[in-house]
Design a protein around this motif. Structure first.
Motif, PDB file in Angstrom:
ATOM      1  N   ILE A  73       0.821  -1.214   0.000  1.00  0.00           N
ATOM      2  CA  ILE A  73       0.000   0.000   0.000  1.00  0.00           C
ATOM      3  C   ILE A  73       0.853   1.261   0.000  1.00  0.00           C
ATOM      4  N   VAL A  74       2.041   1.214   0.624  1.00  0.00           N
ATOM      5  CA  VAL A  74       2.935   2.377   0.553  1.00  0.00           C
ATOM      6  C   VAL A  74       3.415   2.567  -0.879  1.00  0.00           C
ATOM      7  N   ASP A  75       3.680   1.470  -1.554  1.00  0.00           N
ATOM      8  CA  ASP A  75       4.112   1.540  -2.954  1.00  0.00           C
ATOM      9  C   ASP A  75       3.035   2.179  -3.830  1.00  0.00           C
ATOM     10  N   THR A  76       1.776   1.967  -3.482  1.00  0.00           N
ATOM     11  CA  THR A  76       0.668   2.510  -4.270  1.00  0.00           C
ATOM     12  C   THR A  76       0.680   4.033  -4.287  1.00  0.00           C
ATOM     13  N   ILE A  77       1.148   4.644  -3.210  1.00  0.00           N
ATOM     14  CA  ILE A  77       1.164   6.109  -3.119  1.00  0.00           C
ATOM     15  C   ILE A  77       1.966   6.726  -4.258  1.00  0.00           C
ATOM     16  N   VAL A  95      -5.071  15.796  -5.815  1.00  0.00           N
ATOM     17  CA  VAL A  95      -5.426  14.391  -5.604  1.00  0.00           C
ATOM     18  C   VAL A  95      -6.940  14.286  -5.658  1.00  0.00           C
ATOM     19  N   ASP A  96      -7.419  13.111  -5.971  1.00  0.00           N
ATOM     20  CA  ASP A  96      -8.850  12.844  -5.921  1.00  0.00           C
ATOM     21  C   ASP A  96      -9.257  12.525  -4.486  1.00  0.00           C
ATOM     22  N   PRO A  97     -10.531  12.726  -4.137  1.00  0.00           N
ATOM     23  CA  PRO A  97     -10.971  12.421  -2.763  1.00  0.00           C
ATOM     24  C   PRO A  97     -10.653  10.998  -2.325  1.00  0.00           C
ATOM     25  N   HIS A  98     -10.818  10.012  -3.226  1.00  0.00           N
ATOM     26  CA  HIS A  98     -10.538   8.632  -2.817  1.00  0.00           C
ATOM     27  C   HIS A  98      -9.047   8.427  -2.575  1.00  0.00           C
ATOM     28  N   GLU A  99      -8.188   9.194  -3.280  1.00  0.00           N
ATOM     29  CA  GLU A  99      -6.754   9.107  -3.038  1.00  0.00           C
ATOM     30  C   GLU A  99      -6.407   9.706  -1.678  1.00  0.00           C
ATOM     31  N   ALA A 100      -7.036  10.832  -1.344  1.00  0.00           N
ATOM     32  CA  ALA A 100      -6.784  11.469  -0.048  1.00  0.00           C
ATOM     33  C   ALA A 100      -7.218  10.554   1.090  1.00  0.00           C
ATOM     34  N   GLU A 101      -8.344   9.859   0.908  1.00  0.00           N
ATOM     35  CA  GLU A 101      -8.796   8.930   1.947  1.00  0.00           C
ATOM     36  C   GLU A 101      -7.864   7.731   2.040  1.00  0.00           C
ATOM     37  N   PHE A 102      -7.369   7.264   0.904  1.00  0.00           N
ATOM     38  CA  PHE A 102      -6.443   6.136   0.909  1.00  0.00           C
ATOM     39  C   PHE A 102      -5.163   6.500   1.650  1.00  0.00           C
ATOM     40  N   CYS A 103      -4.732   7.766   1.541  1.00  0.00           N
ATOM     41  CA  CYS A 103      -3.540   8.208   2.270  1.00  0.00           C
ATOM     42  C   CYS A 103      -3.731   8.028   3.776  1.00  0.00           C
ATOM     43  N   ASP A 142      -2.755   4.729   8.781  1.00  0.00           N
ATOM     44  CA  ASP A 142      -3.241   3.782   9.793  1.00  0.00           C
ATOM     45  C   ASP A 142      -2.334   2.550   9.853  1.00  0.00           C
ATOM     46  N   SER A 143      -1.961   2.035   8.673  1.00  0.00           N
ATOM     47  CA  SER A 143      -1.111   0.840   8.619  1.00  0.00           C
ATOM     48  C   SER A 143       0.280   1.123   9.169  1.00  0.00           C
ATOM     49  N   LEU A 144       0.799   2.306   8.870  1.00  0.00           N
ATOM     50  CA  LEU A 144       2.135   2.665   9.367  1.00  0.00           C
ATOM     51  C   LEU A 144       2.121   2.916  10.868  1.00  0.00           C
ATOM     52  N   PHE A 145       1.037   3.476  11.380  1.00  0.00           N
ATOM     53  CA  PHE A 145       0.914   3.632  12.831  1.00  0.00           C
ATOM     54  C   PHE A 145       1.038   2.279  13.513  1.00  0.00           C
ATOM     55  N   ASP A 146       0.342   1.302  12.969  1.00  0.00           N
ATOM     56  CA  ASP A 146       0.348  -0.036  13.556  1.00  0.00           C
ATOM     57  C   ASP A 146       1.744  -0.644  13.492  1.00  0.00           C
ATOM     58  N   HIS A 147       2.415  -0.471  12.344  1.00  0.00           N
ATOM     59  CA  HIS A 147       3.735  -1.089  12.151  1.00  0.00           C
ATOM     60  C   HIS A 147       4.821  -0.424  12.982  1.00  0.00           C
ATOM     61  N   TYR A 148       4.866   0.904  12.961  1.00  0.00           N
ATOM     62  CA  TYR A 148       5.981   1.611  13.591  1.00  0.00           C
ATOM     63  C   TYR A 148       5.771   1.953  15.062  1.00  0.00           C
ATOM     64  N   TYR A 149       4.525   2.030  15.500  1.00  0.00           N
ATOM     65  CA  TYR A 149       4.288   2.476  16.870  1.00  0.00           C
ATOM     66  C   TYR A 149       3.539   1.452  17.730  1.00  0.00           C
ATOM     67  N   VAL A 150       2.446   0.918  17.225  1.00  0.00           N
ATOM     68  CA  VAL A 150       1.609   0.052  18.056  1.00  0.00           C
ATOM     69  C   VAL A 150       2.273  -1.295  18.316  1.00  0.00           C
ATOM     70  N   ARG A 151       2.670  -1.995  17.257  1.00  0.00           N
ATOM     71  CA  ARG A 151       3.239  -3.330  17.433  1.00  0.00           C
ATOM     72  C   ARG A 151       4.544  -3.322  18.230  1.00  0.00           C
ATOM     73  N   PRO A 152       5.473  -2.383  17.979  1.00  0.00           N
ATOM     74  CA  PRO A 152       6.693  -2.356  18.798  1.00  0.00           C
ATOM     75  C   PRO A 152       6.397  -2.143  20.284  1.00  0.00           C
ATOM     76  N   MET A 153       5.417  -1.268  20.584  1.00  0.00           N
ATOM     77  CA  MET A 153       5.075  -1.036  21.987  1.00  0.00           C
ATOM     78  C   MET A 153       4.424  -2.266  22.601  1.00  0.00           C
ATOM     79  N   GLN A 154       3.602  -2.964  21.817  1.00  0.00           N
ATOM     80  CA  GLN A 154       2.989  -4.200  22.322  1.00  0.00           C
ATOM     81  C   GLN A 154       4.063  -5.248  22.602  1.00  0.00           C
ATOM     82  N   ALA A 155       5.023  -5.353  21.679  1.00  0.00           N
ATOM     83  CA  ALA A 155       6.110  -6.319  21.864  1.00  0.00           C
ATOM     84  C   ALA A 155       6.941  -5.972  23.096  1.00  0.00           C
TER      85      ALA A 155
END
Length: 225
Positions: A153-157, A179-187, A192-205
């Motif tokens: 999904i990062v590659d899609t940007i 950008v189109d509205p659907h592109e802005a929402e996709f951003c 959300d996915s990066l929050f989970d990867h970089y912040y949430v999961r490391p803190m849980q671990a």
């Protein structure tokens, strides 16, 4: 799109109605203003969504397609930012979500700054966002590399035209981009996915590791490294 009420991903099924057209006597340059409303009900939560559109109409054709603005519900509903996310990044994200229904361009500009901040926190210090994205996608260190789903999904940007192409400097951090509205929402979904990867999961671990070490310490055994 995501339902602005329940955030479920849905396929929109709009019903469009013309509600007003400028009277003949008020034509300007042979053109009329055409107002339309389109409505749908979310198949998941059954709540209504209404959009108001304005177009320019001639006797021959609509020369400007409707510019749609969400009028109900006001704003967009998204999940709360995880508490593990730094406050400055969370603030940019929340504002990007709040203005999405008013301006996709403004929302994308805030998401863009948010994305740069996340990648900088992760050690990608390039000043050009496109170079940061290239660097994180090319990461070979398995401890830092993105999971396959997040990588995709990062590659899609990079397909969003000017989203990652414009350089970010201190003066152009909030540069407005098309950008189109659907592109802005996709951003926002990407964030959300990066929050989970970089912040949430490391803190849980880390919490799991800390709990394990408390048990090991109580048992007078070597701590986990």
């Amino acid at each position: 799109m995501k339902c602005p009420h329940c955030t479920t991903t849905i396929h929109p099924d709009w019903h469009t109605t013309e509600i007003y057209k400028t009277p003949e006597g008020y034509r300007i340059g042979g053109e009329q203003t055409l107002w339309r409303v389109r409505m749908m009900s979310c198949p998941s939560c059954k709540s209504d969504v209404l959009m108001l559109g304005r177009a320019i109409d001639t006797k021959v054709q609509i020369v400007e397609p409707p510019q749609w603005t969400q009028v109900y519900p006001e704003g967009i509903n998204r999940s709360a930012v995880p508490k593990e996310v730094p406050t400055d990044i969370a603030a940019d994200y929340e504002e990007a979500a709040a203005v999405l229904h008013l301006s996709a361009k403004a929302s994308a500009a805030l998401s863009r700054r948010c994305l740069q901040s996340i990648l900088r926190d992760a050690g990608y210090s390039q000043r050009d966002l496109s170079q940061q994205i290239d660097a994180v996608l090319a990461e070979q260190d398995t401890r830092k590399a993105l999971p396959t789903s997040v990588h995709a999904i990062v590659d899609t940007i990079r397909n969003f035209g000017n989203f990652s192409a414009h350089k970010i400097t201190d003066r152009t951090t909030l540069q407005i981009i098309d950008v189109d509205p659907h592109e802005a929402e996709f951003c926002l979904d990407v964030l959300d996915s990066l929050f989970d990867h970089y912040y949430v999961r490391p803190m849980q671990a880390q919490r799991v590791k800390d709990e394990l070490n408390r048990k090991l310490q109580a048992a007078k055994k070597p701590l986990a490294k």
